[in-house]
Structure formats: structure tokens, C-alpha cells
Design an enzyme around this catalytic site. Structure first.
Site, short mmCIF file in Angstrom:
data_model
loop_
_atom_site.label_atom_id
_atom_site.label_comp_id
_atom_site.label_asym_id
_atom_site.label_seq_id
_atom_site.Cartn_x
_atom_site.Cartn_y
_atom_site.Cartn_z
N SER A 71 0.42 -20.82 -41.00
CA SER A 71 1.54 -20.33 -40.31
C SER A 71 1.56 -20.85 -38.68
CB SER A 71 1.53 -19.13 -40.24
OG SER A 71 0.47 -18.30 -39.44
N TYR A 72 2.35 -20.54 -38.08
CA TYR A 72 2.43 -21.17 -36.52
C TYR A 72 1.21 -20.67 -35.90
CZ TYR A 72 4.47 -22.47 -32.24
OH TYR A 72 4.77 -23.13 -30.86
N PRO A 73 0.39 -21.49 -35.14
CA PRO A 73 -0.92 -20.99 -34.75
C PRO A 73 -0.70 -20.45 -33.31
CG PRO A 73 -0.86 -23.48 -34.59
CD PRO A 73 0.59 -23.08 -35.15
#
Lengths: 225, 658
Positions: B332-334
Site C-alpha cells: 500500500s501507499y508507503p
């Protein structure tokens, strides 16, 4: 009816363990209106005593002072009945390194404190310091002085309420049934009562000189090592 | 003829995966003129009403499209007094190398009914969205603008985002545009001033840019601060008392409750009293269940800290790798501050995907067969992104070395979050010897649980304690005074630096790594492995680096170069300031500003005000004006006392005696 002077003295001796000297009392009474009721006078006297230097304000009776050989380190343990009134000349927290304390003082001088990892700006107010003082660990080591002017060290065997880096110099304490081991007084809640008070000049000098004292102590230890 | 909708993502890789998901794999790819990375993907998609079946062009930008610049006449270093830069006129320009990308959007917008913005859902992404909108308006003044809300590129998530577009958040756009303006003005004014002034000292300072940045300097300040603490440190002796007792053939050591004291005489007195008492009495005997808590869901700051601790990569490298993994759809978006999973999220489904792995697949299966626990919830939530977690399974063979390690960490952390705490039993025996109290602790680990899959943490059983009973008395075998010496703190490590930046509001989780890289690049600090020799890195590639996103435009292989350091090394890196770094911080601290530029306070204030803009409690203009006013005053003071700064440089950089 006996004179107010001896009544005040008796009252303070029995309730506080403080025996004012006749000279001090006489000069104290000249500053008071003769019509002042006795309880109020006693209270004012007590308040003044707490702010005074006990080497001039208290009677140096043998039982209310330490024996002359108090420093004798050959005596493993002895118990003194007292009550002995003392005033605090300095206090240090033995659980912290002096360097750690110096760093904290310097951060405060820069107006910085820490809250966890966060560096926060603090105003160097009395309250701010008290906040810090509350959190200090102890046990503390105190330099004490009795009415005769004898100086000696006391250490907290158990934490005593009112003892800490936030306390005022010149603060008065009364010791009863206290143990002296190898010339050092062992302070415990049962034997030590903190009456409070402060000697302004002494407190100011201690506070201003504390960083230098800590640095000097480090250097002295280095030389000794 | 179906209606046309233009979709624009923040990077080509996102455009491609979104196109794949929306089209079901059926799309046409067109190159665009003037940029080889950007592609236009064309396909059909059935949106929710009112849009319905539409033809879609999906394309992307590469990070920010535009930058803010001073008007032509102020651009040359000697064109004006630096103080003028605080209010000199500025203009927004499309970057030269982004011109083709902007033109593509303008052209595509011409026949589109609506623009769907697919930039990353964070403050910076919101601003990039506004830049895209600007280019689209140029081609089509009436185009309707929407924004997709998504935090990973998993198929169902992307489709849901396409069906539920929202509006751009103007407040976030404003907050970023204010930050960009302030970064430009403050950075340029102080950078020009200090570079030109210090240049006159000659030598090593003659031809280098001595940049200033409102995050850079406090970051450097932390490093310098620690450096002095290490240098000035004075060791001191301390003393402690230990009591030993042997029973059932086990030697137990009891530690002193007072830990250690810095006064030898007092310790000797207390020790003598212990010896005199001779007999010890057990005053407390406690056995209680204890547990080691499973970790919280993973945030960016944690990923960066643990990355340099466990994976031996610097924070910038970790983020680069994590971003690649995100672009490829594995995680997922880090960039997230959130450390709790939404209750509605189907975590088991994510665990299922990991069952096929050789190393942790078996553990994943055991979670699904009853081991699963809802993760703990932290107190942070950025309301935009979930904690970092694996979105899809990828076989480790198809990842590069660093990617594999970061992916493995993210997966293991996620599985650990969904596990039971480790369980054990702790025993405490407390004895009294005279007035002194001593204790011994024992730990018996009963169930390792999450630790099975999370090798980054250790928790081991101690040697078992012999049996004692409450109130029993015994004569200890031995008692000793021990002596030790305090040791200096270490130089600042990257995890510590990140923690400090985080706690003091320097940069956001998205930009911290960049600030750290910047002070290395400027040669204000060096890094060295803990317990090794110093090494300089980065030799200033002259990138002006304003407007956060430029360095992390994530276009796969096209970037690279910046990350040569930090990945391979064996131990944690620590930061040591260079003589120039020390001189700058000492110089500014010496100027006697109420708040030195080397301290975090001013920047923290800016960060708070940006949050207020986002919350709608402060206007962009007030923020910019207040900050400019504040810094102008500091600037004037600095100019007046510039000799202090010069003296610090003479002292530290040239080693002159004052």
C-alpha cells in the site's frame, strides 16, 4: 503570668523543636506591638525563625546540637535523641551524574527543556524549576548545619517529603532519634521533619553557584581518581 | 459517441496499473511527443452515474509540473539585495522538462467532459492535482474536475475509487502552495546572503553554495547538538551494591533498587549496614503473566527508523524501495501516519495472499486457522491512508535484493500485527537487607506467537530463579560494591535523527528522508558506521530541490544516481557534522536571535500553521505574511551581526584561534 518571651520559647520548643535564643527573642519582641495576642506572636516568631540563620537565632544547648565528635568516622553507628534543629546548606541528587545535571542546567539557561524527545521552550521561572525538581530521583545528600554552626552531611536512607533539588537553602529540619553512621546522618521520614523556610542570600548563592559547584566536584573526583 | 474522461496519475506506473484494472487489461497505448516515460492509455469504462459508459484516456505527470520562481530580474545572484527576495514578485512556471507532459494534458483535456485526478492522496499530491487542473483548464475551460481517493493499487480498491470520486481539497492545495512560496523566499534569501558573505572568507568557502532551508538547518542542528554533547562529555564514577546467593545450584544476583549512586562515601556506609544486617528477608515474591506486545501497524516514520536499524538502508533508500513496491502494486501507499487499521478492512483476505510464501506462508495459514487477532490501534490517523501493508503476494525471486528485504519486512510486520502478543511469566524476588532493597527478575517465555514471524525483536527466557518463599530469611553468599563509569552518548544515528525530527515537527513523514539527504549532499554532515571511520558522501549535484516532490518522482530506472550510499553497509550509520556544519549552527546560535535558525521551534510553528490551513482555521495569506515578517526580522538581525557567523567559520572551518 510569666513573660511572653518564655511562653513563646516553650511553645516553639515543644511543638517545633526550635528553641530560640533569649537575645533573638528579645529583639524580635521589640519589633512587635505589645498588644498582639500570644498565639499570633508565636506564629510570627516561628515564621521569622524559619527565615533566620539558626546559628544566631537558636540556643545552642548540648541536647539540641550534635556532639563535638559527630564527624568521627570510627563510630559505626549511634543514635541521637534530639530534637536537633538543623538548616540545609546544599542538596544534591546522588542518583544523577553531575554532568547530567550540568547539561540540564545549561539547557534551562538556553530556555530549553525536553518533553520526551521533543525539545520545548521553557521560561526559567520558579514554577518551571519546581516542576523539574518534583521529578528528581534521589536519594539526596544534604549539607546540614546545627545551631552551634557545626556542619555535617545527611543522606536520605528513605525518601523524606520536602527533600529534593527544589527545596530552598536555609530550609529548617528537626531530627529526633536520628541515626548517625560513620559521621553521616541518616535521614528517614520517622526521624526527620521538614519545617520549611529559607535563607534568601544563601539560597540565591547556592542556585547561582550550583553549576560551578558541580563542575568543581567533577574535577575534584578526577584528581582523586 | 461516448463521453470522454481524462484521468491523470502522479506517475506513469500508477497510470498503467489503474488503466489495467479499469480496462480489464484491454487498452491501447500511445506514446506522447517529447517524453519517453509518459504514455496515454485508452480504453472504455462504465463509471457511476452521471458519467456512465465513457471512453477514457489515462495518463500521468511525473511529480510536480511547475515550480515557483522569482521574476526574471531577480534571478541572478547579484541582481538584488537578498532581503528583497522576501517580497519580490514570483511566478509559477511549468518546468522546462515537464513542458511536453503539460501540453499532453492540455491537448487531451480539449475534448474531455471531465478530469479525474489520480495523484497520491496526501498534501503534496493534492497540490500536484491542482497543477494538473491548471494545465487542463488551458485546453478546456469548462472541464469538470474530480479526484479519485485511493491508497493502493489493488484492483477492487482502484475500481471503488473510480466509482466514488470526490473534489480536490483546496485547503491542502493552499497549504502546499504557501509552503512552496516560503521555502523559495526564505531559502533563496538566506542561501544567497550566507553564500555571498562567507565567500569573502576565501579558502574552502570560496566557491560553494551554502544553502539554507527551514528544515535543513534544524536537522543539522540536532546533529551538531549531539556532536557537542559527545565531545564535551566528562565520564564519572558510580558505585552500586550487588548481593549474590547460591541455591539449588543456581547463582542468583540481586540488583540494588537504588541502581547506582554517584557518591562513594554514601555507598560505603549503606553497604556496611547491609553487611551488619547479615540476614536477608524475602519481602516480595511475585509471579505474574506478562506479555510482549505485538507491534503497531506500520507508519512511514517507523518504516524509516526500523529500515535503518534492521535492514541497514538509509531512510531515503528505504522510501525509494517502498515506493517502487507500491508502484508495482505489491504494498500500500508507503507515506502514511496512520497506525490503526480501519475496522471494515478485510485483513484476512490480505493474509490469505501470503499463504503461498515459502518462508512465512505456513505462519499466515496458522493465523487463518484461528490465530488471527484484530491489530492494536495506535493513536495516529491521517485520515487518508491505512498503515503500510502488503496488497498482493509477490514471489521473492522476482524482486531485487533491497526490494525483497523491504517487502519481507512489510509482510512480516503486517502478519505480526495480526497475531497474538507473545506470552510469558515473570518472577520478581525482592529482598531486604538492613534498610536496602535488592531484586532479581526471571522471565519464562511460554508462547512466542507474533515473534515467530517477526525476527526483528528478541524476547528470551532468562536463567530460571531458584525457589524462594515469602518472608523467609537467609544469609546471602556474598555482597559486593561494584564500580562503574558513565559513558558518553553516541553520535546521532539515523533512527534517532528521524525520531527527533518527528517529535519536533521538522518535515513530514514524506520529506524527512530528503532533508537528511540534503544535509549530507551539502557536506554539512558525514556519516560513518557506528564504531568506524568517517566517510564523506554525495558531492552536491547542484539540484536546487525546491518543491518536495521533485526528487521522488518515482519513474523506475530513470532516477537512481542519488542513492549510491547506505544500502550495503553492515551497521547503523551515525552522523557527524563537518566543520562547516558546526560553524553554521554555532554561528547562528551565537547571533542571539530569540530563536536560532538552528533550533526546531520556528519550523515547528510553520508545520502547525500548515495544519491549521488544512483544517480551515487559518488563511494562506495570513500564514505567508506572518512567516515572512518573522523571518525578515531574523534576517535583518543576522545581517547586523554577521561577524559572529564569520567568526564561527574562521574558528571551525579554518581552525583560527579567536
Amino acid at each position: 503570668m510569666s513573660n511572653p518571651s518564655s511562653q513563646i520559647a516553650t511553645q516553639l520548643t515543644t511543638t517545633k523543636g526550635l528553641t530560640p535564643s533569649p537575645t533573638w527573642l528579645t529583639s524580635f519582641l521589640t519589633t512587635q506591638r505589645p498588644t498582639t495576642p500570644l498565639p499570633a506572636l508565636t506564629q510570627t516568631a516561628c515564621f521569622r525563625l524559619l527565615a533566620s540563620d539558626i546559628t544566631t537565632s537558636l540556643s545552642p544547648n548540648p541536647t539540641s546540637c550534635f556532639p563535638p565528635d559527630i564527624h568521627n568516622a570510627n563510630v559505626q553507628e549511634r543514635r541521637l535523641v534530639g530534637p536537633i534543629a538543623v538548616q540545609v546548606l546544599s542538596v544534591e541528587d546522588m542518583s544523577k551524574s553531575r554532568w547530567e545535571q550540568i547539561e540540564a542546567i545549561e539547557a534551562l539557561e538556553r530556555g530549553e527543556g525536553t518533553k520526551g524527545r521533543e525539545i520545548i521552550r521553557v521560561a526559567a521561572t520558579e514554577e518551571g524549576e519546581d516542576e523539574n525538581a518534583k521529578r528528581d530521583g534521589g536519594p539526596h545528600k544534604l549539607a546540614l548545619q546545627d545551631a552551634k554552626g557545626t556542619r555535617f552531611y545527611g543522606i536520605e536512607l528513605k525518601g523524606v517529603e520536602g527533600v529534593g533539588l527544589g527545596m530552598s537553602m536555609g530550609c529548617k529540619m528537626v531530627l529526633r532519634n536520628v541515626v548517625v553512621a560513620r559521621g553521616v546522618v541518616l535521614l528517614e521520614p520517622g526521624t526527620t521533619m521538614v519545617l520549611g523556610g529559607k535563607i534568601e542570600g544563601l539560597h540565591k548563592a547556592w542556585k547561582e553557584g550550583r553549576k560551578a559547584e558541580l563542575k568543581a566536584a567533577i574535577e575534584a573526583n578526577e584528581r582523586a581518581a | 459517441m461516448a463521453r470522454k474522461i481524462l484521468c491523470v496519475a502522479e506517475k506513469p506506473s500508477i497510470a498503467k496499473s489503474v488503466a489495467q484494472h479499469l480496462s480489464g487489461g484491454q487498452f491501447n497505448t500511445h506514446s506522447i511527443r517529447g517524453n519517453t516515460f509518459i504514455k496515454n492509455y485508452e480504453f472504455d469504462f462504465n463509471f457511476n452515474p452521471p458519467w456512465g459508459q465513457c471512453s477514457v484516456t489515462m495518463t500521468s505527470v511525473i511529480g510536480h509540473l511547475t515550480s515557483l520562481e522569482f521574476n526574471e530580474q531577480y534571478r541572478k545572484w547579484h541582481s538584488c539585495s537578498p532581503v528583497r527576495l522576501f517580497d519580490a514578485p514570483v511566478e509559477t512556471e511549468v518546468d522546462k522538462d515537464k513542458k511536453a507532459i503539460a501540453d499532453n494534458i492540455t491537448a487531451q483535456a480539449r475534448y474531455a467532459k471531465a478530469l479525474f485526478i489520480w495523484t497520491d492522496c496526501d498534501r503534496e499530491g493534492e497540490h500536484i492535482g491542482a497543477e494538473v487542473r491548471q494545465s487542463a483548464y488551458k485546453g478546456n475551460g469548462t472541464i469538470e474536475v474530480k479526484r479519485a481517493q485511493f491508497s493502493n493499487t489493488e484492483r477492487a480498491h482502484v475500481i471503488r475509487a473510480a466509482h466514488n470520486p470526490i473534489n480536490l481539497d483546496e485547503r491542502q492545495v493552499n497549504a502546499v502552495s504557501a509552503r512552496i512560496e516560503l521555502d523559495l523566499r526564505l531559502g533563496a534569501a538566506f542561501t544567497r546572503f550566507q553564500t555571498l558573505t562567507l565567500r569573502t572568507l576565501g579558502g574552502d568557502l570560496e566557491d560553494r553554495v551554502i544553502s539554507y532551508g527551514s528544515c535543513q538547518f534544524p536537522t543539522l542542528g540536532f546533529v551538531v547538538d549531539r556532536y557537542f554533547r559527545v565531545k564535551q562529555f566528562v565520564p564519572e564514577n558510580f558505585w552500586s551494591i550487588k548481593v549474590m546467593h547460591k541455591r539449588d545450584d543456581v547463582e542468583v544476583t540481586f540488583s540494588w533498587r537504588r541502581h547506582r549512586l554517584f557518591d562513594r562515601a554514601s555507598v560505603v556506609i549503606l553497604f556496611e549496614r547491609c553487611l551488619t544486617a547479615r540476614i536477608a528477608k524475602v519481602i516480595k515474591l511475585q509471579k505474574k503473566p506478562t506479555s510482549k506486545w505485538r507491534p503497531l501497524p506500520l507508519t512511514t516514520v517507523e518504516l524509516q527508523k526500523l529500515g535503518s536499524m534492521f535492514l541497514r538502508m538509509d531512510s531515503q533508500r528505504v522510501m525509494k524501495v517502498a515506493e517502487d513496491l507500491y508502484n508495482k502494486g505489491w504494498i500500500s501507499y508507503p507515506r502514511t501516519e496512520t497506525d490503526s487499521f480501519d475496522k471494515g478492512m478485510d485483513l484476512k483476505k490480505l493474509i490469505e495472499k501470503q499463504e503461498q510464501d515459502q518462508a512465512w506462508g505456513g505462519y499466515a495459514t496458522s493465523l487463518l486457522r484461528g490465530g488471527f487477532r484484530q491489530p492494536r490501534s495506535g493513536r495516529h490517523n491521517d485520515q487518508a491512508h491505512p498503515p503500510i501493508h502488503p496488497v498482493n503476494f509477490v514471489a521473492s525471486g522476482s524482486l531485487s535484493g533491497d526490494e525483497r528485504r523491504v517487502y519481507e519486512f512489510v509482510v512480516r510486520r503486517f502478519l505480526a500485527c495480526c497475531s497474538e502478543d507473545a506470552k510469558g511469566e515473570s518472577t520478581t524476588v525482592e529482598i531486604e537487607c538492613g534498610d536496602e532493597i535488592f531484586f532479581a527478575n526471571g522471565l519464562l517465555v511460554l508462547e512466542r506467537n507474533y515473534l515467530e514471524v517477526y525476527p526483528y525483536e528478541k524476547w528470551n527466557s532468562s536463567q530460571p530463579l531458584p525457589r524462594f518463599s515469602l518472608h523467609e530469611t537467609f544469609e546471602p553468599t556474598e555482597a559486593n560494591i561494584t564500580e562503574g563509569e558513565t559513558s558518553p552518548p553516541g553520535y546521532l544515528t539515523e533512527p534517532e535523527l528521524i525520531s527527533l525530527m518527528d517529535a519536533n515537527g521538522i518535515g513530514t513523514d514524506a520529506t524527512m528522508a530528503e532533508h537528511i539527504a540534503k544535509i549530507k549532499e551539502r557536506e554539512y554532515v558525514m556519516t560513518q558506521p557506528r564504531g568506524g571511520g568517517a566517510q564523506t558522501n554525495g558531492n552536491g549535484n547542484g539540484n536546487s530541490g525546491r518543491g518536495g516532490r521533485r526528487e521522488r518522482s518515482g519513474r523506475g530506472g530513470a532516477q537512481g544516481g542519488n542513492n549510491a550510499t547506505g544500502s550495503g553497509g553492515g551497521s547503523v550509520q551515525q552522523f557527524i557534522p563537518t566543520t562547516l556544519g558546526v560553524a553554521l549552527i554555532e554561528g547562528y546560535n551565537g547571533i542571539g536571535l530569540e530563536t536560532s535558525l538552528g533550533k526546531p521551534f520556528l519550523r515547528k510553528e510553520m508545520e502547525i500553521k500548515m495544519k491549521q490551513i488544512c483544517a480551515g482555521t487559518k488563511s494562506r495569506n495570513d500564514f505567508v505574511n506572518e512567516t515572512i515578517e518573522q523571518y525578515t526580522e531574523l534576517f535583518v538581525r543576522t545581517q547586523q551581526q554577521v561577524d559572529v557567523l564569520k567568526a564561527a567559520c574562521r574558528k571551525y572551518v579554518f581552525g583560527e584561534q579567536p
